[in-house]
Write a protein that holds these residues in place. Structure first.
Motif, mmCIF file in Angstrom:
data_model
loop_
_atom_site.group_PDB
_atom_site.id
_atom_site.type_symbol
_atom_site.label_atom_id
_atom_site.label_comp_id
_atom_site.label_asym_id
_atom_site.label_seq_id
_atom_site.Cartn_x
_atom_site.Cartn_y
_atom_site.Cartn_z
ATOM 1 N N ASP A 114 -24.383 -0.879 32.876
ATOM 2 C CA ASP A 114 -25.484 -1.190 32.706
ATOM 3 C C ASP A 114 -26.496 -0.253 32.513
ATOM 4 O OD1 ASP A 114 -28.280 -2.098 33.544
ATOM 5 O OD2 ASP A 114 -27.522 -3.516 34.889
ATOM 6 N N GLU A 115 -26.963 -0.154 31.325
ATOM 7 C CA GLU A 115 -27.708 0.998 31.061
ATOM 8 C C GLU A 115 -29.007 1.316 31.790
ATOM 9 O OE1 GLU A 115 -28.973 1.356 26.947
ATOM 10 O OE2 GLU A 115 -26.761 1.146 26.325
ATOM 11 N N ASP A 116 -29.635 0.066 32.333
ATOM 12 C CA ASP A 116 -30.888 0.252 33.271
ATOM 13 C C ASP A 116 -30.499 1.031 34.602
ATOM 14 O OD1 ASP A 116 -32.596 -1.010 31.540
ATOM 15 O OD2 ASP A 116 -32.182 -2.966 32.355
ATOM 16 N N TRP B 225 -27.952 3.069 35.192
ATOM 17 C CA TRP B 225 -27.811 4.422 34.822
ATOM 18 C C TRP B 225 -28.864 5.123 34.879
ATOM 19 C CZ3 TRP B 225 -24.228 8.070 35.145
ATOM 20 C CH2 TRP B 225 -24.620 9.374 34.812
ATOM 21 N N ALA C 123 -23.823 0.484 36.937
ATOM 22 C CA ALA C 123 -23.620 1.835 35.724
ATOM 23 C C ALA C 123 -22.369 1.702 35.448
ATOM 24 C CB ALA C 123 -24.097 2.831 36.640
#
Length: 214
Positions: free
Chosen positions: A20-22, A24, A16
Motif C-alpha cells: 500500500d503506497e499510501d 508507506w 505498507a
C-alpha cells in the motif's frame, strides 16, 4: 480513539508491507521529522544529512517484511539514524569540541545542551503517549472505568471507587494491578515498556551497531 489520531503503527506497517503506497507515504510523513531531529544533533553537512535520511528509509524497506514489533518502529528509526550519523562522522574523521563558555558538549557526535531535552526524545514521548492511548482503548471497559477513576482529580478513595463500581473495597487494589498488567502487555505499549526496562546496551548504545529489526 480520537478521530484526529494517526492510524496505529502496526496497521500502517502491515499495509505498507502489502504494497500500500499510501501507508508507506504515511510512515514517511510521520517519522521523517524524527529522523531529521536525530540528524540535526550531529551537525552534518546538508548532503550527508540527506544521505542519512535516505539510508534509514532504504534499510526500513529491506527489513519491513520481517518486523517483529511494529510498535517499536520509532525507537528503531531513531537508533538507525544515530548509527548512520556516527558512521558518517567516522568516515569523515571530524573532530568535535567542548564549548567552555556555554557548557555545551558534543560527545561521540551527539550535541547536548544543558536543560534542553533532545528533540527526538520529545517526538518519542509523543509516540509513547499515542501508544498509551491505543493500549488503553484495547482494555476491557471495566478496566478503562477503574483506571479512569484512579486518575480522578481530586483523587478518590478506594471506598468511593468501590461504591461507584459496585465492587468490594478489598478488590480495588488487586483489580487495579491486573488492569495495569494488561495495559503493559498490550502490543501497542509493550515495546516501550520493554525498552525502558532494558539495559542501556540493549537500547542502542552508541558503540553498538544498528539493530537489524525493531
Amino acid at each position: 480513539m480520537n478521530a484526529a489520531d494517526p492510524p496505529p503503527i502496526d496497521v500502517l506497517v502491515a499495509a505498507a508491507t502489502a504494497g500500500d503506497e499510501d501507508a508507506w507515504a504515511a510512515l514517511v510523513s510521520r517519522f521523517t521529522p524524527l529522523i531529521w531531529s536525530v540528524v540535526s544533533g550531529f551537525h552534518l553537512r546538508s548532503g550527508d544529512a540527506a544521505d542519512v535520511n535516505q539510508t534509514v528509509w532504504l534499510r526500513l524497506v529491506e527489513h519491513l517484511p520481517r518486523l517483529r514489533e511494529p510498535a517499536a518502529l520509532p525507537m528503531w528509526i531513531a537508533k538507525t539514524a544515530r548509527h548512520e550519523c556516527l558512521r558518517v562522522l567516522r568516515t569523515s574523521r571530524r573532530t568535535w569540541l567542548f564549548d567552555p563558555l556555554t557548557g555545551s558538549e558534543a560527545v561521540a557526535g551527539t550535541w547536548t545542551e544543558p536543560g534542553a531535552a533532545p528533540v527526538d526524545d520529545r517526538l518519542l514521548q509523543a509516540e509513547r503517549q499515542h501508544a498509551l492511548r491505543e493500549a488503553f482503548a484495547q482494555l476491557p471497559s471495566r478496566c478503562q472505568e477503574l483506571l479512569g477513576l484512579m486518575l480522578h482529580d481530586p483523587p478518590l478513595s478506594y471506598d468511593e471507587i468501590g461504591n461507584r463500581m459496585g465492587m468490594p473495597v478489598g478488590s480495588v487494589g488487586p483489580t487495579r494491578g491486573r488492569c495495569l498488567h494488561r495495559l503493559r502487555q498490550c502490543p501497542a505499549l509493550a515495546a516501550f515498556v520493554n525498552a525502558a526496562a532494558a539495559p542501556s546496551s540493549e537500547r542502542g548504545d552508541r558503540s553498538e551497531p544498528a539493530p537489524t529489526r525493531p
